[in-house]
Motif scaffolding. Structure first.
Motif, PDB file in Angstrom:
ATOM      1  N   THR A 146       0.847  -1.189   0.000  1.00 31.76           N
ATOM      2  CA  THR A 146       0.000   0.000   0.000  1.00 31.76           C
ATOM      3  C   THR A 146       0.883   1.240   0.000  1.00 31.76           C
ATOM      4  OG1 THR A 146      -1.690  -1.178   1.243  1.00 31.76           O
ATOM      5  CG2 THR A 146      -1.828   1.204   1.264  1.00 31.76           C
ATOM      6  N   VAL A 147       0.471   2.248  -0.772  1.00 32.61           N
ATOM      7  CA  VAL A 147       1.179   3.530  -0.818  1.00 32.61           C
ATOM      8  C   VAL A 147       0.189   4.628  -0.491  1.00 32.61           C
ATOM      9  CG1 VAL A 147       2.417   5.151  -2.299  1.00 32.61           C
ATOM     10  CG2 VAL A 147       2.820   2.710  -2.542  1.00 32.61           C
ATOM     11  N   LYS A 148       0.557   5.504   0.436  1.00 30.74           N
ATOM     12  CA  LYS A 148      -0.286   6.651   0.775  1.00 30.74           C
ATOM     13  C   LYS A 148      -0.127   7.709  -0.307  1.00 30.74           C
ATOM     14  CE  LYS A 148      -0.310   5.971   5.723  1.00 30.74           C
ATOM     15  NZ  LYS A 148      -1.642   5.451   5.812  1.00 30.74           N
ATOM     16  N   VAL A 149      -1.261   8.290  -0.706  1.00 30.97           N
ATOM     17  CA  VAL A 149      -1.290   9.293  -1.773  1.00 30.97           C
ATOM     18  C   VAL A 149      -1.888  10.571  -1.223  1.00 30.97           C
ATOM     19  CG1 VAL A 149      -2.203   9.854  -4.056  1.00 30.97           C
ATOM     20  CG2 VAL A 149      -1.549   7.498  -3.526  1.00 30.97           C
ATOM     21  N   ARG A 150      -1.285  11.694  -1.568  1.00 31.07           N
ATOM     22  CA  ARG A 150      -1.796  13.018  -1.200  1.00 31.07           C
ATOM     23  C   ARG A 150      -2.085  13.763  -2.504  1.00 31.07           C
ATOM     24  NH1 ARG A 150       1.594  14.952   2.941  1.00 31.07           N
ATOM     25  NH2 ARG A 150       0.050  13.940   4.251  1.00 31.07           N
ATOM     26  N   TYR A 151      -3.295  14.306  -2.592  1.00 31.01           N
ATOM     27  CA  TYR A 151      -3.726  14.995  -3.811  1.00 31.01           C
ATOM     28  C   TYR A 151      -4.404  16.300  -3.436  1.00 31.01           C
ATOM     29  CZ  TYR A 151      -6.356  15.867  -8.122  1.00 31.01           C
ATOM     30  OH  TYR A 151      -6.886  16.436  -9.244  1.00 31.01           O
ATOM     31  N   GLN A 152      -4.098  17.344  -4.164  1.00 30.07           N
ATOM     32  CA  GLN A 152      -4.693  18.664  -3.960  1.00 30.07           C
ATOM     33  C   GLN A 152      -5.529  18.981  -5.189  1.00 30.07           C
ATOM     34  OE1 GLN A 152      -3.994  20.610  -1.161  1.00 30.07           O
ATOM     35  NE2 GLN A 152      -5.480  22.130  -1.803  1.00 30.07           N
ATOM     36  N   GLY A 153      -6.844  18.952  -5.044  1.00 31.39           N
ATOM     37  CA  GLY A 153      -7.710  19.259  -6.173  1.00 31.39           C
ATOM     38  C   GLY A 153      -9.013  18.488  -6.087  1.00 31.39           C
ATOM     39  N   LEU A 154      -9.788  18.593  -7.153  1.00 29.93           N
ATOM     40  CA  LEU A 154     -11.067  17.911  -7.208  1.00 29.93           C
ATOM     41  C   LEU A 154     -10.879  16.517  -7.777  1.00 29.93           C
ATOM     42  CD1 LEU A 154     -13.304  20.801  -8.584  1.00 29.93           C
ATOM     43  CD2 LEU A 154     -13.137  19.970  -6.238  1.00 29.93           C
ATOM     44  N   LEU A 155     -11.496  15.540  -7.138  1.00 31.24           N
ATOM     45  CA  LEU A 155     -11.420  14.164  -7.603  1.00 31.24           C
ATOM     46  C   LEU A 155     -12.442  13.923  -8.705  1.00 31.24           C
ATOM     47  CD1 LEU A 155     -11.100  12.332  -4.182  1.00 31.24           C
ATOM     48  CD2 LEU A 155      -9.338  12.547  -5.933  1.00 31.24           C
ATOM     49  N   PRO A 156     -12.180  12.966  -9.602  1.00 31.59           N
ATOM     50  CA  PRO A 156     -13.177  12.621 -10.619  1.00 31.59           C
ATOM     51  C   PRO A 156     -14.461  12.123  -9.961  1.00 31.59           C
ATOM     52  CG  PRO A 156     -11.057  11.570 -11.092  1.00 31.59           C
ATOM     53  CD  PRO A 156     -10.944  12.199  -9.746  1.00 31.59           C
ATOM     54  N   ASP A 157     -15.576  12.272 -10.628  1.00 29.91           N
ATOM     55  CA  ASP A 157     -16.870  11.861 -10.080  1.00 29.91           C
ATOM     56  C   ASP A 157     -16.928  10.369  -9.772  1.00 29.91           C
ATOM     57  OD1 ASP A 157     -17.861  14.421 -10.177  1.00 29.91           O
ATOM     58  OD2 ASP A 157     -18.783  14.171 -12.155  1.00 29.91           O
ATOM     59  N   LEU A 158     -16.233   9.554 -10.548  1.00 36.75           N
ATOM     60  CA  LEU A 158     -16.290   8.103 -10.371  1.00 36.75           C
ATOM     61  C   LEU A 158     -15.252   7.582  -9.383  1.00 36.75           C
ATOM     62  CD1 LEU A 158     -16.887   7.090 -14.073  1.00 36.75           C
ATOM     63  CD2 LEU A 158     -18.545   7.170 -12.204  1.00 36.75           C
ATOM     64  N   PHE A 159     -14.528   8.456  -8.728  1.00 33.85           N
ATOM     65  CA  PHE A 159     -13.522   8.044  -7.751  1.00 33.85           C
ATOM     66  C   PHE A 159     -14.217   7.583  -6.474  1.00 33.85           C
ATOM     67  CE2 PHE A 159     -10.774   8.770  -4.153  1.00 33.85           C
ATOM     68  CZ  PHE A 159      -9.555   8.290  -4.586  1.00 33.85           C
ATOM     69  N   ARG A 160     -13.877   6.385  -6.007  1.00 32.18           N
ATOM     70  CA  ARG A 160     -14.399   5.884  -4.736  1.00 32.18           C
ATOM     71  C   ARG A 160     -13.528   4.733  -4.258  1.00 32.18           C
ATOM     72  NH1 ARG A 160     -18.051   5.297  -8.437  1.00 32.18           N
ATOM     73  NH2 ARG A 160     -18.678   3.325  -9.287  1.00 32.18           N
ATOM     74  N   GLU A 161     -13.717   4.379  -3.011  1.00 29.30           N
ATOM     75  CA  GLU A 161     -12.925   3.310  -2.403  1.00 29.30           C
ATOM     76  C   GLU A 161     -13.267   1.969  -3.048  1.00 29.30           C
ATOM     77  OE1 GLU A 161     -13.901   3.699   1.711  1.00 29.30           O
ATOM     78  OE2 GLU A 161     -12.499   5.349   2.001  1.00 29.30           O
TER      79      GLU A 161
END
Length: 163
Positions: A82-97
Motif C-alpha cells: 500500500t502507498v499513501k497518496v496526497r492529492y490537492q484538487g477535485l477528484l473525478p466523479d467516479l472516484f471511490r474506495e
C-alpha cells in the motif's frame, strides 16, 4: 570528384544529419516519458524519491480522508503493498474506495506519493491495462468476473456494426 564519390558524400551527409536529428528527438522525449509502477514496486524501492511516475491500483477501503482546501489523502493498494497518496484538487466523479485508479505524480522522500493527476475508471467494466496486469500478478484479477464475483472485469468491446 567523380559522380559516384559525390553521391557517397551526399548519402553520408544526409545520414549524419538524420542521426543527429534522431538523437535530439530521443533526448527531448526522455524528459516526458512517465512510467507506470505498482505499490509493490514502490515498496521494493524500485522507484527513487523525486522520480515522476504513474501509480496504479485499487483505492484501499477506509483510507479516503478529505481535508480543507480540496486536499485528499487516500491509499492505493495492489493487495501486496500500500502507498499513501496526497492529492490537492477535485477528484473525478467516479472516484471511490475499492475502485481502480491511476495517479500521476512524484514520490516524496517520506514515502508519500504526491499526485497532481488522478484518473478513475469510467464504468464498471473498465480497468487500465497496467493496473490489470499488476492485479493479475498479485492473483487479485479474475478474468471475466463481474462486480458480484469480487473482482473487476476487463474492458470489452461490443460487435462492430456493419456499414
Amino acid at each position: 570528384m567523380t559522380r559516384r564519390r559525390r553521391r557517397l558524400v551526399l548519402i553520408a551527409v544526409c545520414g549524419s544529419v538524420l542521426a543527429v536529428a534522431l538523437g535530439l528527438v530521443l533526448s527531448a522525449m526522455r524528459d516526458t516519458i512517465v512510467f507506470f509502477r505498482s505499490p509493490t514496486d514502490v515498496a521494493n524501492h524500485v522507484v527513487a524519491p523525486g522520480t515522476r511516475f504513474r501509480l496504479g491500483g485499487l483505492v484501499e477501503a477506509g483510507s479516503l480522508q478529505k481535508g480543507a482546501d480540496n486536499r485528499v489523502d487516500f491509499a492505493v493498494t495492489d493487495t501486496g503493498s500500500t502507498v499513501k497518496v496526497r492529492y490537492q484538487g477535485l477528484l473525478p466523479d467516479l472516484f471511490r474506495e475499492g475502485q481502480g485508479v491511476v495517479t500521476e505524480g512524484v514520490l516524496e522522500p517520506g514515502g508519500v506519493f504526491r499526485a497532481d493527476t488522478v484518473l478513475a475508471k469510467h464504468d464498471e467494466t473498465y480497468m487500465p491495462r497496467e493496473v490489470a496486469d499488476a492485479l493479475k500478478a498479485q492473483g487479485r484479477w479474475q478474468e471475466g468476473a463481474g462486480k458480484d464475483a469480487g473482482g473487476p472485469r476487463p474492458a470489452t468491446l461490443g460487435p462492430r456494426s456493419e456499414r
